[in-house]
Design a protein around this motif. Structure first.
Motif, mmCIF file in Angstrom:
data_model
loop_
_atom_site.group_PDB
_atom_site.id
_atom_site.type_symbol
_atom_site.label_atom_id
_atom_site.label_comp_id
_atom_site.label_asym_id
_atom_site.label_seq_id
_atom_site.Cartn_x
_atom_site.Cartn_y
_atom_site.Cartn_z
ATOM 1 N N THR A 75 -5.783 -3.949 -7.043
ATOM 2 C CA THR A 75 -6.220 -4.932 -6.051
ATOM 3 C C THR A 75 -5.159 -5.153 -4.986
ATOM 4 O O THR A 75 -5.435 -5.103 -3.779
ATOM 5 C CB THR A 75 -6.551 -6.262 -6.735
ATOM 6 O OG1 THR A 75 -7.580 -6.050 -7.706
ATOM 7 C CG2 THR A 75 -7.023 -7.296 -5.728
ATOM 8 N N LEU A 76 -3.931 -5.402 -5.426
ATOM 9 C CA LEU A 76 -2.854 -5.647 -4.466
ATOM 10 C C LEU A 76 -2.566 -4.405 -3.629
ATOM 11 O O LEU A 76 -2.314 -4.504 -2.426
ATOM 12 C CB LEU A 76 -1.596 -6.090 -5.210
ATOM 13 C CG LEU A 76 -1.685 -7.409 -5.980
ATOM 14 C CD1 LEU A 76 -0.362 -7.717 -6.677
ATOM 15 C CD2 LEU A 76 -2.078 -8.552 -5.062
ATOM 16 N N GLY A 120 5.089 1.370 1.995
ATOM 17 C CA GLY A 120 4.833 -0.061 2.073
ATOM 18 C C GLY A 120 4.177 -0.604 0.820
ATOM 19 O O GLY A 120 4.532 -1.691 0.341
ATOM 20 N N VAL A 121 3.207 0.118 0.276
ATOM 21 C CA VAL A 121 2.543 -0.329 -0.959
ATOM 22 C C VAL A 121 3.521 -0.326 -2.127
ATOM 23 O O VAL A 121 3.537 -1.265 -2.941
ATOM 24 C CB VAL A 121 1.319 0.566 -1.250
ATOM 25 C CG1 VAL A 121 0.797 0.316 -2.664
ATOM 26 C CG2 VAL A 121 0.225 0.304 -0.236
ATOM 27 N N GLY A 130 -10.005 -7.129 -10.434
ATOM 28 C CA GLY A 130 -8.891 -7.879 -9.858
ATOM 29 C C GLY A 130 -9.328 -9.048 -9.005
ATOM 30 O O GLY A 130 -8.736 -10.119 -9.054
ATOM 31 N N VAL A 131 -10.420 -8.870 -8.227
ATOM 32 C CA VAL A 131 -10.838 -9.953 -7.329
ATOM 33 C C VAL A 131 -11.485 -11.093 -8.093
ATOM 34 O O VAL A 131 -11.693 -12.176 -7.535
ATOM 35 C CB VAL A 131 -11.809 -9.440 -6.251
ATOM 36 C CG1 VAL A 131 -11.134 -8.445 -5.347
ATOM 37 C CG2 VAL A 131 -13.065 -8.834 -6.888
ATOM 38 N N HIS A 166 -3.073 -4.475 0.444
ATOM 39 C CA HIS A 166 -1.900 -4.230 1.283
ATOM 40 C C HIS A 166 -1.984 -2.863 1.960
ATOM 41 O O HIS A 166 -1.566 -2.705 3.117
ATOM 42 C CB HIS A 166 -0.629 -4.324 0.436
ATOM 43 C CG HIS A 166 0.616 -4.486 1.235
ATOM 44 N ND1 HIS A 166 0.897 -5.616 1.965
ATOM 45 C CD2 HIS A 166 1.677 -3.646 1.440
ATOM 46 C CE1 HIS A 166 2.068 -5.488 2.572
ATOM 47 N NE2 HIS A 166 2.543 -4.297 2.290
ATOM 48 N N GLY A 167 -2.525 -1.880 1.246
ATOM 49 C CA GLY A 167 -2.652 -0.549 1.820
ATOM 50 C C GLY A 167 -3.592 -0.513 3.009
ATOM 51 O O GLY A 167 -3.329 0.163 4.011
ATOM 52 N N VAL A 168 -4.706 -1.260 2.932
ATOM 53 C CA VAL A 168 -5.636 -1.326 4.068
ATOM 54 C C VAL A 168 -4.947 -1.958 5.270
ATOM 55 O O VAL A 168 -5.115 -1.499 6.414
ATOM 56 C CB VAL A 168 -6.890 -2.129 3.670
ATOM 57 C CG1 VAL A 168 -7.730 -2.454 4.898
ATOM 58 C CG2 VAL A 168 -7.714 -1.349 2.662
ATOM 59 N N GLY A 169 -4.156 -3.016 5.021
ATOM 60 C CA GLY A 169 -3.434 -3.644 6.119
ATOM 61 C C GLY A 169 -2.455 -2.695 6.787
ATOM 62 O O GLY A 169 -2.353 -2.654 8.026
#
Length: 315
Positions: A218-219, A104-105, A307-308, A223-226
């Motif tokens: 960052t992305l 997914g990532v 990144g943030v 996305h990986g945590v989600g």
């Protein structure tokens, strides 16, 4: 007379400057102290619940229920972890979730980075209309039933793609990536590469991507945590137990243990033991689900912090 007046004025200026410097330094020290105290309170408020879950997962449930567990484990007990890891389905869930997260990532970055880079270039035709279209998707969605029908018609039910493809390209990710490329890959750099004979794809792969470690981290982390915590899509689209995510497996284990502990079947001693074990399993599943992310985050923290901050400083 004029010389004496000038010297006196200069002396007064120096004294005022020193007095102002002392006051400023004093104010800065107090600000630093208050800021440090505030941050310590924030860390305690955020970190203590996680610490409590950790020590409760290895403490006697009776000690937890009676409030004797505060800072350290009481009556060390690892039965909850033993029960969790004794389930073969846990390892299947771990394997599936790792695969879903990695695929997914990779798909997310493959879709988002080229789109974000293209939208960051001023010479892209229609980039304003495309940006507004992406913004529109942040406000409205098709809903659960239409999305389910789309996934079904595409033949993705009960496959990895049912979990990975929906939401693979997020509008927020595209906009954040666009802001990063606008700041980090200026038009002048791209024009210089064009003069040297580089095409758009070469500029993206050889110039933009090597400069994009912060936004990639960052992305990937967001996305990986989600995906690691993915529960709802897996519950809706997956029916084969061999394809269950870790969250579904842990939910099933937790529900079964609670139902067993709440049932009236068996002897009183056995029921008390089941309730005790259910409490241990509850805390152990939280740690099992969160630990891999806590291990990975420190390695990405430096890039993630950069990144943030994208867009917070204009330059």
């Amino acid at each position: 007379m004029t010389s004496s007046t000038s010297a006196s004025s200069a002396s007064d200026t120096v004294r005022r400057s020193r007095r102002h410097s002392r006051l400023t330094s004093h104010d800065d020290r107090w600000f630093d102290r208050l800021n440090t105290a505030f941050l310590i309170v924030v860390v305690l408020v955020i970190g203590y619940p996680l610490w409590f879950v950790l020590i409760a997962s290895v403490s006697d449930p009776h000690a937890v229920e009676t409030g004797r567990v505060w800072l350290w484990p009481v009556d060390l007990n690892l039965d909850g972890y033993a029960r969790v890891f004794a389930q073969g389905s846990i390892w299947v869930g771990y394997r599936n979730t790792v695969v879903y997260t990695l695929v997914g990532v990779a798909l997310h970055l493959l879709l988002v980075l080229p789109c974000a880079y293209a939208l960051s270039r001023r010479n892209m035709a229609g980039r304003t209309a495309v940006t507004w279209y992406i913004l529109f998707t942040m406000l409205f969605s098709g809903g659960l039933i239409p999305t389910y029908l789309v996934v079904k018609d595409l033949g993705m039910l009960d496959t990895i793609w049912a979990v990975v493809v929906p939401g693979a390209a997020g509008a927020w990710s595209v906009l954040v990536g666009r802001a990063f490329f606008t700041q980090s890959v200026p038009e002048e750099l791209a024009e210089a590469a064009t003069v040297d004979g580089a095409g758009d794809i070469q500029i993206f792969l050889r110039i933009a991507i090597p400069l994009s470690a912060p936004i990639i981290a960052t992305l990937a982390l967001f996305h990986g945590v989600g995906l690691w915590n993915e529960y709802f899509r897996a519950l809706i689209y997956l029916s084969d137990r061999d394809k269950y995510t870790l969250q579904l497996v842990l939910r099933e284990l937790l529900v079964v243990s609670q139902e067993t502990s709440q049932s009236g079947a068996g002897e009183a001693g056995s029921l008390i033991e089941q309730q005790r074990l259910a409490s241990l399993i509850k805390y152990a599943t939280m740690i099992v689900a969160s630990l891999p992310l806590l291990i990975v985050y420190p390695f990405l923290q430096r890039f993630f912090t950069q990144g943030v901050l994208i867009g917070s400083v204009k330059g």
